[in-house]
Design a protein around this motif. Structure first.
Motif, PDB file in Angstrom:
ATOM      1  N   LYS A 196       0.824  -1.221   0.000  1.00 31.27           N
ATOM      2  CA  LYS A 196       0.000   0.000   0.000  1.00 31.27           C
ATOM      3  C   LYS A 196       0.851   1.261   0.000  1.00 31.27           C
ATOM      4  O   LYS A 196       0.610   2.184  -0.770  1.00 31.27           O
ATOM      5  CB  LYS A 196      -0.909   0.023   1.241  1.00 31.27           C
ATOM      6  CG  LYS A 196      -1.899  -1.114   1.268  1.00 31.27           C
ATOM      7  CD  LYS A 196      -2.710  -1.132   2.551  1.00 31.27           C
ATOM      8  CE  LYS A 196      -1.861  -1.446   3.764  1.00 31.27           C
ATOM      9  NZ  LYS A 196      -1.204  -2.765   3.706  1.00 31.27           N
ATOM     10  N   THR A 197       1.845   1.275   0.887  1.00 38.56           N
ATOM     11  CA  THR A 197       2.649   2.497   0.990  1.00 38.56           C
ATOM     12  C   THR A 197       3.512   2.680  -0.259  1.00 38.56           C
ATOM     13  O   THR A 197       3.733   3.803  -0.704  1.00 38.56           O
ATOM     14  CB  THR A 197       3.506   2.457   2.266  1.00 38.56           C
ATOM     15  OG1 THR A 197       2.633   2.218   3.369  1.00 38.56           O
ATOM     16  CG2 THR A 197       4.231   3.758   2.479  1.00 38.56           C
ATOM     17  N   THR A 198       3.967   1.574  -0.842  1.00 40.78           N
ATOM     18  CA  THR A 198       4.730   1.678  -2.087  1.00 40.78           C
ATOM     19  C   THR A 198       3.863   2.337  -3.163  1.00 40.78           C
ATOM     20  O   THR A 198       4.320   3.231  -3.885  1.00 40.78           O
ATOM     21  CB  THR A 198       5.180   0.283  -2.556  1.00 40.78           C
ATOM     22  OG1 THR A 198       5.734  -0.423  -1.451  1.00 40.78           O
ATOM     23  CG2 THR A 198       6.217   0.380  -3.644  1.00 40.78           C
TER      24      THR A 198
ATOM     25  N   VAL B 273       4.315  -1.926   9.086  1.00 39.08           N
ATOM     26  CA  VAL B 273       5.201  -0.770   8.929  1.00 39.08           C
ATOM     27  C   VAL B 273       4.411   0.523   9.153  1.00 39.08           C
ATOM     28  O   VAL B 273       4.807   1.372   9.947  1.00 39.08           O
ATOM     29  CB  VAL B 273       5.839  -0.751   7.525  1.00 39.08           C
ATOM     30  CG1 VAL B 273       6.726   0.467   7.364  1.00 39.08           C
ATOM     31  CG2 VAL B 273       6.634  -2.021   7.290  1.00 39.08           C
ATOM     32  N   THR B 274       3.302   0.655   8.455  1.00 39.88           N
ATOM     33  CA  THR B 274       2.486   1.859   8.583  1.00 39.88           C
ATOM     34  C   THR B 274       1.555   1.702   9.774  1.00 39.88           C
ATOM     35  O   THR B 274       0.820   0.723   9.852  1.00 39.88           O
ATOM     36  CB  THR B 274       1.649   2.078   7.310  1.00 39.88           C
ATOM     37  OG1 THR B 274       2.508   2.015   6.181  1.00 39.88           O
ATOM     38  CG2 THR B 274       0.948   3.421   7.344  1.00 39.88           C
ATOM     39  N   VAL B 275       1.590   2.654  10.700  1.00 38.16           N
ATOM     40  CA  VAL B 275       0.696   2.545  11.854  1.00 38.16           C
ATOM     41  C   VAL B 275      -0.229   3.751  11.975  1.00 38.16           C
ATOM     42  O   VAL B 275      -1.077   3.798  12.849  1.00 38.16           O
ATOM     43  CB  VAL B 275       1.460   2.349  13.183  1.00 38.16           C
ATOM     44  CG1 VAL B 275       2.167   1.011  13.206  1.00 38.16           C
ATOM     45  CG2 VAL B 275       2.442   3.474  13.422  1.00 38.16           C
TER      46      VAL B 275
ATOM     47  N   VAL C 171      -5.282   8.569   0.691  1.00 38.22           N
ATOM     48  CA  VAL C 171      -5.038   8.267   2.098  1.00 38.22           C
ATOM     49  C   VAL C 171      -4.415   6.881   2.210  1.00 38.22           C
ATOM     50  O   VAL C 171      -4.965   5.904   1.714  1.00 38.22           O
ATOM     51  CB  VAL C 171      -6.346   8.307   2.914  1.00 38.22           C
ATOM     52  CG1 VAL C 171      -6.074   7.980   4.375  1.00 38.22           C
ATOM     53  CG2 VAL C 171      -7.007   9.659   2.791  1.00 38.22           C
ATOM     54  N   ASP C 172      -3.247   6.803   2.842  1.00 34.69           N
ATOM     55  CA  ASP C 172      -2.597   5.509   3.072  1.00 34.69           C
ATOM     56  C   ASP C 172      -2.974   5.050   4.479  1.00 34.69           C
ATOM     57  O   ASP C 172      -2.886   5.817   5.432  1.00 34.69           O
ATOM     58  CB  ASP C 172      -1.075   5.670   2.968  1.00 34.69           C
ATOM     59  CG  ASP C 172      -0.346   4.336   3.086  1.00 34.69           C
ATOM     60  OD1 ASP C 172      -0.956   3.292   2.787  1.00 34.69           O
ATOM     61  OD2 ASP C 172       0.842   4.346   3.481  1.00 34.69           O
ATOM     62  N   LEU C 173      -3.397   3.809   4.583  1.00 27.99           N
ATOM     63  CA  LEU C 173      -3.847   3.295   5.877  1.00 27.99           C
ATOM     64  C   LEU C 173      -2.942   2.167   6.351  1.00 27.99           C
ATOM     65  O   LEU C 173      -2.269   1.521   5.546  1.00 27.99           O
ATOM     66  CB  LEU C 173      -5.276   2.761   5.757  1.00 27.99           C
ATOM     67  CG  LEU C 173      -6.359   3.783   5.430  1.00 27.99           C
ATOM     68  CD1 LEU C 173      -7.666   3.088   5.096  1.00 27.99           C
ATOM     69  CD2 LEU C 173      -6.541   4.746   6.593  1.00 27.99           C
TER      70      LEU C 173
HETATM   71 MG   LIG Z   1       2.431   0.774   4.701  1.00 25.17          MG
END
Ligand SMILES: [Mg+2]
Ligand SMILES: Nc1nc2c(ncn2[C@@H]2O[C@H](COP(=O)(O)OP(=O)(O)OP(=O)(O)O)[C@@H](O)[C@H]2O)c(=O)[nH]1
Lengths: 682, 78
Positions: A25-27, A45-47, A64-66
């Motif tokens: 997702k973050t990529t 990784v993403t919190v 929006v990145d979740l």
């Molecule tokens: Mg992430």
């Protein structure tokens, strides 16, 4: 790419990236928005929620990145962030990022979104890996069976992202039918009864009734709360007893049946849309081979220690010569600027401000850029290869002796970089108790800000054993963290123990871009910190060293001198009762690098480098005691702030500030007085 | 028998999952549900967490949780 017909965008389109942890997702977020958010090859990784923007064909998108999540059940804080956003209705479209290599499990989450009535695009990411394994997914069938558009991407190479944007713009505002899975006669009958009850009790139209009914049958706590909010007490009670009675009469476990039916639905889709090679034709799994060694019962922990040792060596051995160059540069430019300014007739006050205040203060910290760079290079590689979750697995045995489990080890590793993200990373732990203990011990993980202090002192007082001295401090931190976790577990913090379950992603080669971005961000943040807080404090100290007017610069009579003398008696039994040491520690709470910059300013007597001055003012024993103090004592302001915001109370930052100070004092006392008794390093 | 009793290299079919709502919910999300075939990659010599394979996924599983999963070594009927 085929040309899509242009669609007008009246408003900004709000899209959310959601899906299983570690699906990319973050990529994708970074590719879409040009942001540089943290990517790593481990789940969790993403919190927190991150927002960015993208443009396509005159359309403006808010993205929006979740945090990743396996279901909407939300068992930990990071999953709650994702669940709350997805149930908020504050978006137009969800890009459901799916790991193509494990379609089945990823679809379980997709199905939950679809049942909720969310408009989504199924993004089959990591298509490269699926292809390598010989997995073929028929997009047409998948798209038809799910009733949503399907797009394929390889986010790490930026492939398919353009197409994804086109599809996003194309599909905004298309209302699709909500997915209905047939749960079998008994449950379907109950669902319709609940729906009619809900209608009778005048529930708002915006509430998705079928979804609520299913969730109520599953006894989802959030759904029960929603029900109690939306309808009268009486109706809520009626519905709840209807469910209980029906289930009892049917003698069935409705919860399990619902799960089974969902997976049945998914299995059917997978069977029809996915083809994969027969088991014997599948390529060798390299990850498994590596795991056989790395997670071996006897080798696991030694390998982990070796990995940490290598990162450590890299940071110091490789960094040291580079420090020398930068140091020379600052000394040279300091002298040059000094004589330049004097030559132009600037007052000696200004010359001192530049050479003592700025170069002596900020410069003494900036010298350490190479170390910071190398340390984060090591951590980035650790994170990107996939070793992180193996480390958690290997350390589970140790951690469970402390009442924690392996997952709590990840925030500790992150803490070696910086305690602020370390504290935040505890969000992935699902018991409140585990979280609090992990937060309290995180500051004992020696962060990159403490590194400059160690290196300066090691160079000054332990020229031949510098590496060993610094490594012993890292170990001391870990050891104390372990002891304190055990103490908190035994005596202080009660609560339920949580279960350890964690996915081990396949090993991946770190991408050059990923690692460079990661480090550039960290080094950038370090330089920014030097230019802001460290600079401001250096200026403040310099001013205090010059006041009251007419005082000798940085003498005991100056403001900083008198201030330091107030605090000095506390530290005298530890071997460093000078006002210089005391004031550096006090200001060091603002940021730990400030310990070095303050010493740089107050000792900037003009002659020689900071190292020489320190060697003259500290015995090796006192220096080691001082370093132990810097390692353990009160966390920096930013970490205390993070503890406050993560625990939502002032109690825990205060507790950690106090207990760590006391612990630091005791440890330094033992080191110094013990050393004196034994006559070591005096 | 509980999954926790299995040895490295063995495969079995998940028959029943006991335990509280949270434990079950977490396992379900990871795809550990009845009727799935799992293989033990590492039994950690009988103590500490196990590593299991579920299709292409590898999952580290605490022993406590592994005691809540009941399996049949005969495997799942196709
Ligand atoms: Mg992430
Ligand atoms: N081979 C391959 N790797 C990818 C792809 N997309 C992402 N990755 C890698 O997968 C890992 C996870 O990526 P992230 O973007 O951090 O995943 P995430 O979904 O944000 O993860 P969480 O924040 O933990 O939920 C990283 O190591 C990426 O480099 C892809 O398309 N192919």
């Amino acid at each position: 790419m085929a040309l899509k017909k242009k669609k007008k965008c009246s408003n900004q389109i709000k899209i959310a990236l959601a899906g299983n942890p570690n699906s990319g997702k973050t990529t994708i977020f970074n590719e879409l928005t040009g942001a540089r958010q943290h990517v790593g090859n481990w789940p969790g990784v993403t919190v927190e929620k991150k927002t960015g923007s993208a443009y396509y064909n005159n359309c403006s998108l808010q993205v929006v990145d979740l945090p990743g999540t396996y279901s909407l059940g939300a068992y930990s804080e990071d999953e709650i962030v994702a669940r709350d956003f997805l149930t908020s209705d504050d978006y137009d479209l969800v890009l459901n990022i799916i790991n193509s290599g494990s379609l089945e499990r990823n679809l379980y989450f997709t199905v939950q979104l679809l049942e909720m009535g969310v408009d989504l695009i199924a993004v089959l990411n990591m298509a490269d890996e699926a292809r390598k394994k010989g997995i073929k997914i028929d997009h047409k069938i998948l798209s038809r069976m799910l009733g949503v558009p399907v797009v394929e991407t390889v986010a790490s190479k930026g492939k398919g992202v353009e197409n994804l944007l086109a599809e996003t713009v194309e599909n905004q505002g298309l209302q699709k039918d909500q997915l209905k899975i047939n749960y079998g006669f008994e449950i379907e009958d109950l669902i319709s009864q609940i729906i009619s009850q809900l209608e009778k009790s005048n529930i708002q139209d915006s509430v998705n009734k079928r979804w609520l009914a299913v969730k109520l049958i599953e006894r989802d706590p959030e759904a029960v709360k929603l029900l109690e909010r939306e309808v009268s007490k009486k109706s809520a009670k009626k519905i709840k007893s209807l469910i209980a009675k029906t289930e009892l009469k049917a003698e069935l476990d409705f919860d399990s049946i619902i799960i089974d039916k969902k997976y049945e639905f998914i299995n059917n889709i997978v069977r029809k849309s996915v083809t994969r090679p027969a088991p014997e034709e599948e390529p060798d799994n390299i990850s498994d081979k590596i795991d056989n060694v790395v997670t071996n019962k006897y080798l696991g922990i030694p390998i982990f220690m070796t990995v940490m040792w290598v990162i450590f060596q890299l940071t110091f051995t490789l960094g040291d010569p580079l420090i020398g160059y930068i140091e020379t540069f600052f000394e040279f430019s300091g002298a040059l600027i000094g004589s330049f300014l004097t030559g132009f007739g600037f007052s000696s006050l200004i010359v001192s401000f530049v050479s003592d205040g700025i170069i002596g203060g900020v410069g003494s910290v900036l010298v350490f850029i190479p170390n910071i760079f190398l340390l984060f290079l090591g951590i980035a590689v650790l994170e990107d290869t996939g070793y992180m979750s193996r480390a958690a697995y290997v350390m589970d045995k140790v951690m469970s002796k402390l009442g924690l489990h392996g997952k709590s080890f990840i925030p500790m590793i992150i803490g070696f970089g910086c305690n602020v993200p370390g504290v935040m990373a505890t969000r992935t732990l699902d018991s409140k108790r585990d979280r609090i203990i992990s937060i309290l011990i995180n500051p004992l993980m020696s962060c990159s800000a403490r590194l400059p202090v160690y290196v300066v002192f090691a160079g000054a007082l332990f020229p031949n054993h510098g590496g060993l001295v610094v490594f012993s401090l890292y170990l001391m931190g870990i050891l104390l963290a372990v002891i304190m976790a055990g103490v908190f577990n035994k005596f202080l913090i009660k609560g339920e123990r949580s279960h350890f379950v964690m996915e081990l992603p396949p090993y991946r080669l770190p991408t050059f871009k990923g690692v460079v971005i990661h480090m550039w961000e960290k080094v950038g943040a370090f330089i920014k910190k030097a230019g802001t807080i460290i600079f401001s404090v250096a200026v403040l100290i310099w001013v205090m060293a010059n006041l009251p007017v007419g005082v000798e610069y940085a003498s005991a009579e100056s403001l900083i001198g008198r201030f330091g003398q107030l605090a000095a008696p506390i530290f005298a039994p530890l071997g460093f009762g000078s006002w210089q040491a005391a004031s550096s520690l006090v200001f060091g709470i603002l940021a730990k690098e400030v310990v070095v910059s303050t010493l740089g300013v107050v000792y900037a007597a003009g002659e020689g480098s900071l190292r020489t001055v320190l060697a003259a003012n500290f015995s090796p024993l006192a220096a080691y005691s001082f370093l132990a103090m810097v390692l353990i004592y009160t966390p920096c302001a930013a970490t205390l702030g993070a503890i406050k915001s993560e625990t939502q109370s002032w109690k825990w930052p205060i507790i950690s500030a106090v207990y760590l100070f006391v612990l630091a004092w005791v440890v330094s006392f033992i080191i110094y007085q013990g050393g004196l008794l034994l006559g070591i390093g005096v | 028998m509980p999954l926790a009793m299995m040895k490295s290299g063995e495969s079995a079919c998940i028959k029943k999952i006991t335990g509280g709502r949270t434990a079950r919910g977490k396992l379900t999300g990871l795809g550990l549900v009845c009727g799935k075939e799992v293989k033990i990659h590492s039994d950690n010599s009988g103590s500490g967490p196990l590593i299991i394979a579920l299709g292409d996924n590898r999952i580290a599983l605490g022993r406590g949780l592994a005691h809540k999963i009941f399996v049949d070594k005969k495997g799942c009927e196709k």
